[in-house]
Write an enzyme that holds these catalytic residues in place. Structure first.
Site, PDB file in Angstrom:
ATOM      1  NE  ARG A   1      -3.762  -2.268   2.295  1.00  0.00           N
ATOM      2  CZ  ARG A   1      -4.700  -2.673   1.440  1.00  0.00           C
ATOM      3  NH1 ARG A   1      -5.054  -1.903   0.431  1.00  0.00           N
ATOM      4  NH2 ARG A   1      -5.290  -3.852   1.579  1.00  0.00           N
ATOM      5  CG  ASP A   2       1.316   5.640  -2.200  1.00  0.00           C
ATOM      6  OD1 ASP A   2       1.861   5.657  -3.329  1.00  0.00           O
ATOM      7  OD2 ASP A   2       1.471   6.547  -1.349  1.00  0.00           O
ATOM      8  CB  ILE A   3       3.576   5.771   2.737  1.00  0.00           C
ATOM      9  CG1 ILE A   3       3.743   5.909   4.242  1.00  0.00           C
ATOM     10  CG2 ILE A   3       4.077   7.000   2.009  1.00  0.00           C
ATOM     11  CD1 ILE A   3       5.194   5.899   4.698  1.00  0.00           C
TER      12      ILE A   3
ATOM     13  CG  ASN B   1       3.219   9.186 -12.013  1.00  0.00           C
ATOM     14  OD1 ASN B   1       2.327   9.392 -12.816  1.00  0.00           O
ATOM     15  ND2 ASN B   1       2.999   9.128 -10.702  1.00  0.00           N
TER      16      ASN B   1
ATOM     17  CD  GLU C   1       6.343  12.867  -5.495  1.00  0.00           C
ATOM     18  OE1 GLU C   1       6.229  12.050  -4.552  1.00  0.00           O
ATOM     19  OE2 GLU C   1       5.628  13.870  -5.623  1.00  0.00           O
ATOM     20  CB  VAL C   2       9.942   6.586  -5.878  1.00  0.00           C
ATOM     21  CG1 VAL C   2      10.851   5.406  -5.555  1.00  0.00           C
ATOM     22  CG2 VAL C   2       9.458   7.250  -4.580  1.00  0.00           C
TER      23      VAL C   2
ATOM     24  CG  HIS D   1       6.447   3.265  -8.454  1.00  0.00           C
ATOM     25  ND1 HIS D   1       7.639   3.949  -8.641  1.00  0.00           N
ATOM     26  CD2 HIS D   1       5.502   4.217  -8.266  1.00  0.00           C
ATOM     27  CE1 HIS D   1       7.420   5.237  -8.569  1.00  0.00           C
ATOM     28  NE2 HIS D   1       6.133   5.443  -8.349  1.00  0.00           N
TER      29      HIS D   1
END
Ligand code: 5GP
Ligand code: ZN
Length: 114
Positions: A30-32, A88, A96-97, A101
């Site tokens: 799950r995304d934080i 993305n 961003e990362v 993903h």
């Protein structure tokens, strides 16, 4: 494995993250900062910075991601109501990362893209 990569560390289990899906080549968690009631990230254990960097030699990872998305969407109960899948890429994509993903977002009406 990239030494200072957050998703390399998460995918190899450094942070005892709860995985919704786990295989030697792919994890999902799950995304934080969830942007929808269901917000799951699908992260290859191999370090590819972006979709641009998936080598043609790895001809299975995107198929495994698709199959894992189908499984988790069903488990989360969003397969019929609908959901969105996003990866993305680089600056205009808002990445961003920099470890590939794929986001699965569902559980609410999502707005138009842009
Ligand atoms: P990007 O913009 O790169 O596609 O999205 C990165 C996503 O990773 C963001 O939605 C962000 O909330 C999520 N994220 C960043 N750090 C962590 C973390 O340590 N754990 C989890 N579970 N998600 C994270
Ligand atoms: Zn990485």
């Amino acid at each position: 494995m990239a030494e200072d990569c957050l998703f390399c560390k998460i995918s190899r289990g450094d942070f005892k993250t709860e995985f919704l899906y786990q295989s030697p080549t792919l994890v999902a968690f799950r995304d934080i900062h969830p942007k929808a009631p269901t917000h799951v990230l699908f992260v290859p254990t191999a370090h590819y910075a972006t979709l641009n960097d998936v080598p043609s030699a790895d001809d299975t990872i995107m198929t495994e991601i698709t199959q894992a998305i189908q499984k988790i969407a069903k488990a989360e109960g969003v397969d019929q109501s609908g959901y969105r899948v996003i990866t993305n890429i680089n600056r205009h994509g808002g990445q961003e990362v920099f470890h590939l993903h794929v986001h699965l977002l569902g559980g609410r009406q999502l707005g138009s893209m842009g």
